[in-house]
Design an enzyme around this catalytic site. Structure first.
Site, PDB file in Angstrom:
ATOM      1  N   HIS A 270       3.375  10.041  -2.456  1.00 54.59           N
ATOM      2  CA  HIS A 270       3.631   8.596  -2.500  1.00 54.59           C
ATOM      3  C   HIS A 270       2.498   7.774  -3.125  1.00 54.59           C
ATOM      4  O   HIS A 270       2.786   6.781  -3.809  1.00 54.59           O
ATOM      5  CB  HIS A 270       4.066   8.046  -1.122  1.00 54.59           C
TER       6      HIS A 270
ATOM      7  N   HIS B 256      -5.701   5.014  -0.433  1.00 57.71           N
ATOM      8  CA  HIS B 256      -5.960   4.810   1.004  1.00 57.71           C
ATOM      9  C   HIS B 256      -5.926   6.107   1.817  1.00 57.71           C
ATOM     10  O   HIS B 256      -6.252   6.096   3.003  1.00 57.71           O
ATOM     11  CB  HIS B 256      -5.001   3.770   1.599  1.00 57.71           C
TER      12      HIS B 256
ATOM     13  N   ASP C 194      -4.681   1.653   7.991  1.00 58.47           N
ATOM     14  CA  ASP C 194      -3.580   2.613   7.899  1.00 58.47           C
ATOM     15  C   ASP C 194      -3.612   3.612   9.066  1.00 58.47           C
ATOM     16  O   ASP C 194      -2.602   3.857   9.727  1.00 58.47           O
ATOM     17  CB  ASP C 194      -3.666   3.360   6.563  1.00 58.47           C
TER      18      ASP C 194
ATOM     19  N   HIS D 176       0.819  -1.227   0.000  1.00 60.00           N
ATOM     20  CA  HIS D 176       0.000   0.000   0.000  1.00 60.00           C
ATOM     21  C   HIS D 176       0.847   1.269   0.000  1.00 60.00           C
ATOM     22  O   HIS D 176       0.426   2.290  -0.509  1.00 60.00           O
ATOM     23  CB  HIS D 176      -1.005   0.008   1.157  1.00 60.00           C
ATOM     24  N   ASP D 177       2.061   1.188   0.565  1.00 57.85           N
ATOM     25  CA  ASP D 177       2.930   2.381   0.597  1.00 57.85           C
ATOM     26  C   ASP D 177       4.198   2.168  -0.233  1.00 57.85           C
ATOM     27  O   ASP D 177       5.226   2.796   0.048  1.00 57.85           O
ATOM     28  CB  ASP D 177       3.320   2.723   2.048  1.00 57.85           C
TER      29      ASP D 177
ATOM     30  N   LYS E 178       6.450   4.948  -1.329  1.00 59.37           N
ATOM     31  CA  LYS E 178       7.405   5.618  -0.430  1.00 59.37           C
ATOM     32  C   LYS E 178       8.855   5.261  -0.776  1.00 59.37           C
ATOM     33  O   LYS E 178       9.780   5.933  -0.331  1.00 59.37           O
ATOM     34  CB  LYS E 178       7.092   5.270   1.027  1.00 59.37           C
TER      35      LYS E 178
HETATM   36 FE   LIG Z   1       0.476   3.668   5.170  1.00 60.70          FE
HETATM   37 FE   LIG Z   2       0.208   5.975   2.583  1.00 56.54          FE
END
Ligand SMILES: [Fe+2]
Ligand SMILES: [Fe+2]
Length: 356
Positions: free
Chosen positions: A255, A280, A309, A226-227, A230
């Site tokens: 991100h 998200h 999250d 999900h990230d 980043k």
């Molecule tokens: Fe996150």
């Molecule tokens: Fe995030």
């Protein structure tokens, strides 16, 4: 492993002023400062890592240092003021092979400290159920591979990712989300810790409420990735000790768009999984980002990811904030009416508090 209050105890004798060492570590780790002149019998050495700042002068301080070394259960790192034959023979006497000499390089010290703490956390996984141990080990290796491959411009290692997700689903089938969180709590690869919090929360919750098959796989996969965007955020922003300023937030808020780009350039990822990563941070009232989506435009997968999250961030400790209790985090989230799906949050609350 019991959660320790401090990551690092900086242990020093009267002839070694550890100000530079403390300064290099402050903000990145929780610290305690311990003098060898004090009584060390009250758990003061109870930290993942003891950094011994030792003048190595003979006498009582040296005897106390020897005793402190024996009492320290965590990892050990040695810093000495000068490197001469006396110091070398005393280090040999203490059976210390690795050490740093002043002046220290703050970045090098932080890297060594982080590696030592992570080693200890990862070693603690040996005591877990083999299925959970395997899931954590595989996902750590996989996550690090994902980040480094994306940074090199290479495709995601989809085979490794799918294997890791399978192990995480096996672990979740055993129940016990608290144990999953605790096993990751003190790990100092923050991006890994956060992604595995979110991934674990989604998978354990989904498993508990009877989600199976492709939907369960998508939630695990989407949680892990999900990230992923980043990985494109500069490290000085991503790993900054402390709150981000406005300019850094702007960079960080990109991100989800990075995630979109990365995930769409990899084959085999379905639209629901991609949406979890991209959306998200959307809010039901349309005030989120990056798309400003609202209401029915936000799928259940994405709504669940948003809950996982936010909850992950609240129960996690950072250098600038304490971890919130489960109850306090859920109470606070209950006030996020225009942001989170309250029906799903209610089900999630029951799951967390009933330890399903
Ligand atoms: Fe996150
Ligand atoms: Fe995030």
């Amino acid at each position: 492993m019991q959660r320790l209050k401090t990551d690092i105890a900086v242990v020093h004798d009267a002839a070694f002023e550890p100000g530079d060492v403390v300064e290099a570590l402050t903000g990145y780790f929780s610290l305690s400062r311990v003098s060898l002149d004090d009584d060390l019998g009250n758990g003061s050495l109870s930290a993942h890592l003891c950094v011994f700042c030792a003048s190595l002068r003979p006498g009582l301080a040296f005897q106390r240092l020897r005793k402190a070394l024996q009492d320290c259960e965590g990892e050990k790192l040695f810093i000495i003021p000068t490197h001469n034959s006396d110091a070398i023979s005393r280090l040999r006497d203490l059976d210390v092979a690795d050490y740093l000499v002043l002046p220290i390089d703050p970045g090098e010290l932080r890297t060594l400290a982080k590696a030592a703490i992570n080693r200890r956390v990862e070693r603690s996984w040996e005591a877990l159920h083999p299925t959970k141990r395997k899931a954590l080990k595989e996902s750590l290796a996989c996550f690090e591979k994902c980040f480094s491959q994306v940074r090199r411009g290479e495709p995601l290692p989809m085979e490794d990712i799918n294997v890791s997700c399978r192990h995480i689903r096996d672990a979740a089938a055993l129940g016990g989300l608290d144990g999953w969180i605790k096993a990751l709590d003190d790990h100092h690869n923050y991006s890994f810790r956060h992604s595995m919090f979110v991934c674990g929360i989604l998978t354990y919750f989904a498993n508990a409420i009877g989600i199976v098959g492709d939907d369960l796989h998508q939630l695990t996969l989407g949680g892990m990735l999900h990230d992923i965007g980043k990985s494109k955020v500069p490290l000085e922003v991503l790993d900054k000790p402390g709150k981000l300023d406005d300019g850094e937030w702007k960079i960080m808020r990109n991100h989800p768009e990075h995630s979109r780009e990365i995930l769409l350039s990899n084959q085999g990822l379905d639209a629901d999984t991609v949406a979890m990563a991209v959306h998200h941070h959307e809010k039901l009232d349309g005030t989120g980002y990056p798309g400003g989506l609202s209401g029915a435009q936000i799928s259940d997968h994405v709504r669940l990811t948003a809950i996982a999250d936010v909850y992950s961030a609240l129960i996690d400790k950072r250098s600038y904030k304490e971890a919130m209790s489960q109850e306090a985090a859920l109470d606070l989230m209950a006030k996020f009416e225009g942001h989170l799906d309250m029906d799903l949050l209610g089900a999630f609350r029951s799951f967390v508090l009933e330890k399903a």
